[in-house]
Scaffold this active site. Structure first.
Site, PDB file in Angstrom:
ATOM      1  N   GLY A  83       3.699  -0.940 -10.429  1.00 27.33           N
ATOM      2  CA  GLY A  83       4.642  -1.487  -9.479  1.00 27.33           C
ATOM      3  C   GLY A  83       4.096  -2.652  -8.678  1.00 27.33           C
ATOM      4  CG  ASN A 136       6.695   3.731   0.511  1.00 22.42           C
ATOM      5  OD1 ASN A 136       7.369   2.837   1.011  1.00 22.42           O
ATOM      6  ND2 ASN A 136       5.398   3.843   0.736  1.00 22.42           N
ATOM      7  CD  GLN A 188       8.598   6.430  -3.879  1.00 20.56           C
ATOM      8  OE1 GLN A 188       8.908   7.535  -4.319  1.00 20.56           O
ATOM      9  NE2 GLN A 188       7.331   6.071  -3.708  1.00 20.56           N
ATOM     10  CB  SER A 199       5.932   2.590 -10.527  1.00 16.60           C
ATOM     11  OG  SER A 199       4.640   3.140 -10.686  1.00 16.60           O
ATOM     12  CB  THR A 229      -3.474  -6.389 -25.935  1.00 18.00           C
ATOM     13  OG1 THR A 229      -4.056  -7.471 -26.658  1.00 18.00           O
ATOM     14  CG2 THR A 229      -3.047  -5.291 -26.908  1.00 18.00           C
ATOM     15  CB  CYS A 274      -0.468   1.933  -1.349  1.00 18.06           C
ATOM     16  SG  CYS A 274       0.606   2.626  -2.610  1.00 18.06           S
TER      17      CYS A 274
END
Length: 378
Positions: free
Chosen positions: A71, A141, A169, A189, A227, A315
């Site tokens: 995210g 959140n 969320q 996410s 990749t 976070c």
């Protein structure tokens, strides 16, 4: 699944069995999805199948899905001056949005005391703007408060701008439809819905082009070089498919458990505060505090009783810091310092609810023992 009572689903959801199976199967595929031989085509099929699953989760088309590492990267990819001359963000956005991405500065859109973005203030801020870009989360959140995204979309589009929605969320808890919300870009996410960590997506309206953060390859139609994380993406897709099926009934079940928890909190400490309770909220989220409580002490006390909760957003590298969300809502510092977030998921049971309420009663008894804030608990 965690063996203890896990109430930190907004930080990360335990890996779903379907996602785990998809990851294990993908790890057996050795090809690079950009290679044209059989092994490469097998890897490409996994990526494209997941792209379809993630698109279906939010009512987008597969072409609109750009896979990222999560995210935070998706938010940074969206917040580009290529998409607007001015960046407006609400004061309760995730730190990865409030950092401004590639904009030198951001302008704040305030929220009300119940944690809902102030649409009248937004309308005023949009006057005279040239190509404004607004970033507004679908649901907060920390508090779980749902934002009026469709209404904000109408305002920003009338001003000739674009809307980015951080929706990490939302899926599995509330309706999350890319087009119905009026979003131009949307962040998702994997690990918030029971997929593996390290995968995410930015949904980009089909007629828009984003300025790639990572350059040097043609992956993701030029939007994100490197990749692809095949196993992570495959797990993300499997989790998205699992969430899409039957989420409404699951949301109703979680809401009933959340209401039981909140009633139990108030029964033990009537002066406890449930933040954002007057606003529409996610069915799985409670952010509460009580007089005299300190979040760092409470988190440890719950953990010692086998209950995992958080002091808000996860976070900040484990730091317990004052919540910018509660500050934006004008919450008194005494209550903000004690804020505890309880978030539920598909595996939360009634037994878990009993465990957390027992732990809360023990904590409250210690906090408000005779001679120590006795009047508060009454």
């Amino acid at each position: 699944m965690p063996s203890h009572a896990y109430f930190d689903w907004n930080a990360t959801a335990p890996l779903r069995p379907e996602a785990k199976a998809a990851v294990v199967a993908a790890l057996e595929v050795t090809g690079n999805p950009s290679s044209v031989h059989a092994a490469g085509r097998a890897a490409r099929r996994l990526v494209e199948e997941a792209r379809e699953q993630v698109a279906a989760l939010v009512g987008a088309t597969p072409r609109e899905v750009v896979f990222t590492s999560g995210g935070t990267e998706a938010n940074a990819l969206a917040l580009s001056p290529a998409l607007g001359d001015t960046l407006l963000v609400s004061t309760i956005e995730h730190p990865s949005v409030r950092s401004g991405g590639r904009f030198a500065t951001v302008e704040d859109v305030p929220v009300t005391g119940i944690g809902v973005v102030d649409l009248a203030a937004l309308e005023g801020l949009l006057q005279g703007r040239n190509r404004p870009l607004l970033s507004l989360m679908l649901a907060n959140n920390e508090t779980g408060v749902i934002q009026p995204v469709a209404e904000a979309a109408a305002l920003i589009h009338a001003a000739g701008g674009l809307l980015h929605v951080d929706a990490v969320q939302g899926p599995g808890r509330i309706a999350c439809d890319f087009k119905a919300l009026g979003a131009d870009l949307m962040t998702l996410s994997s690990h918030k819905i029971g997929g593996p960590q390290g995968a995410g997506a930015l949904i980009v309206r089909d007629d828009l082009a984003v300025d790639a953060l990572l350059k040097g390859g043609g992956q993701e139609r030029g939007a994100r070089a490197g990749t692809e994380n095949v196993a992570g993406i495959a797990g993300f897709g499997a989790a998205a498919e699992a969430v899409r099926q039957g989420w409404a009934a699951e949301a109703a079940r979680m809401a009933a458990l959340r209401d039981e928890i909140e009633a139990g909190i108030k029964a033990v400490v009537p002066k406890a505060v449930i933040f954002g309770a007057e606003a529409p909220r996610l069915p799985n989220t409670t952010l509460f505090s009580a007089p005299g409580m300190k979040a760092e002490t409470a988190v440890i006390a719950f953990d010692l009783e086998g209950v995992a909760v958080s002091s808000g957003s996860a976070c900040s590298s484990g730091k317990v810091a004052p919540s910018h969300v509660l500050a934006a809502m004008g919450v008194e510092p005494e209550f903000a310092r004690g804020a505890i977030r309880v978030s539920l998921g598909y595996a939360t049971s009634g037994e878990h609810v009993g465990t957390i309420l027992n732990a809360w009663e023990k904590l409250a008894n210690r906090l408000y023992k005779a001679g120590n804030h006795q009047e508060i608990a009454a």
